[in-house]
Design a protein around this motif. Structure first.
Motif, PDB file in Angstrom:
ATOM      1  N   SER A 130       0.830  -1.204   0.000  1.00  0.00           N
ATOM      2  CA  SER A 130       0.000   0.000   0.000  1.00  0.00           C
ATOM      3  C   SER A 130       0.865   1.255   0.000  1.00  0.00           C
ATOM      4  CB  SER A 130      -0.923  -0.013   1.220  1.00  0.00           C
ATOM      5  OG  SER A 130      -1.642   1.199   1.323  1.00  0.00           O
ATOM      6  N   LYS A 165      -8.024  -5.519   6.227  1.00  0.00           N
ATOM      7  CA  LYS A 165      -7.918  -4.062   6.182  1.00  0.00           C
ATOM      8  C   LYS A 165      -6.666  -3.630   5.422  1.00  0.00           C
ATOM      9  CE  LYS A 165      -9.090  -1.887  10.072  1.00  0.00           C
ATOM     10  NZ  LYS A 165      -9.260  -1.606  11.519  1.00  0.00           N
ATOM     11  N   ARG A 169      -6.679  -1.504   2.044  1.00  0.00           N
ATOM     12  CA  ARG A 169      -5.930  -0.247   1.938  1.00  0.00           C
ATOM     13  C   ARG A 169      -5.122  -0.241   0.641  1.00  0.00           C
ATOM     14  NH1 ARG A 169      -0.854   1.723   5.643  1.00  0.00           N
ATOM     15  NH2 ARG A 169      -0.844   3.898   5.032  1.00  0.00           N
ATOM     16  N   GLY A 172      -7.509  -0.046  -2.394  1.00  0.00           N
ATOM     17  CA  GLY A 172      -8.061   1.298  -2.532  1.00  0.00           C
ATOM     18  C   GLY A 172      -7.084   2.255  -3.193  1.00  0.00           C
ATOM     19  N   SER A 203     -13.616   1.376   9.691  1.00  0.00           N
ATOM     20  CA  SER A 203     -12.446   1.677   8.872  1.00  0.00           C
ATOM     21  C   SER A 203     -12.340   0.707   7.698  1.00  0.00           C
ATOM     22  CB  SER A 203     -11.166   1.648   9.715  1.00  0.00           C
ATOM     23  OG  SER A 203     -10.898   0.352  10.220  1.00  0.00           O
ATOM     24  N   ARG A 207     -12.566   1.763   3.680  1.00  0.00           N
ATOM     25  CA  ARG A 207     -11.563   1.368   2.682  1.00  0.00           C
ATOM     26  C   ARG A 207     -12.228   0.674   1.497  1.00  0.00           C
ATOM     27  NH1 ARG A 207      -6.488  -0.467   6.616  1.00  0.00           N
ATOM     28  NH2 ARG A 207      -6.463   1.498   7.768  1.00  0.00           N
TER      29      ARG A 207
END
Length: 213
Positions: A130, A165, A169, A172, A203, A207
């Motif tokens: 990321s 997550k 991330r 995204g 969260s 995302r």
């Protein structure tokens, strides 16, 4: 942090104990910034955070970067996870660090960790990728080398929320690129992303929405 009991080539792994005799990792462990054994590794129930790095630590990161790279290439799964955690902190320092990591070929090794690494390794591989999306060369490598299918697979197969997550991330940020966005759709990424919108973690939902829109 630490690895397994086998001795890594040229890396100075302590035989039997699994501790890393690597100054960059020892320094961080002594400062309480990085765990010294795998049993004390990062809390996988929460998002990873970069360590507060002083000038000396950043210098050690630079000096011992080749050893981190070697561990990603030749270490055991546990040792690779530790190296990925250190690399996560290294690439958080600057664009120059991210550029160096990209040119050294870390994208390939991080994608391998996404596929066959430990949960610890998968988490830090996703978060590091990321971070590397800010480097155009790294983003192109991710698209070519299969990072997107590997990240999408984590959404369905990795039981840990923090891994999902991290993958979201990365996805995204990749989705900001037109080709990468098309690759996410082509890899059937929409279904697992949309399925996560029902999760209670705000969260994670955020995302997912970033990747979709």
């Amino acid at each position: 942090m630490g690895g397994s009991g086998s001795r890594g080539a040229g890396m100075g792994y302590a035989s039997g104990s699994g501790a890393l005799n690597n100054p960059i990792l020892q320094h961080a462990a002594e400062k309480g910034q990085m765990p010294s054994t795998l049993s004390q590794k990062a809390d996988l129930a929460s998002n990873p955070r970069t360590t507060g790095q002083d000038e000396a630590y950043c210098l050690q990161n630079e000096v011992y970067f080749p050893q981190l790279l070697l561990t990603l290439q030749t270490g055991t799964p546990e040792q690779k996870a530790v190296a990925a955690e250190a690399l996560f902190n290294y690439t958080a320092e600057s664009d120059a660090a991210r550029q160096r990591a990209t040119q050294a070929g870390v994208v390939t090794h991080l994608i391998d960790l996404l596929r066959i690494g430990t949960d610890h390794g998968k988490m830090y591989a996703a978060y590091t990728l990321s971070s590397l999306t800010s480097i155009e060369e790294a983003l192109e490598q991710m698209c070519v080398l299969g990072a997107i299918p590997a990240l999408i697979n984590i959404l369905s197969t990795c039981p840990l929320l923090v891994c999902k997550k991290g993958a979201m991330r990365a996805l995204g940020r990749l989705a900001r690129n037109d080709q990468a966005a098309a690759d996410i759709v082509a890899a059937d990424g929409l279904v697992p992303i949309i399925s996560l919108l029902n999760r209670p973690d705000s969260s994670l939902v955020r995302r997912c929405l970033i990747a979709l829109f």
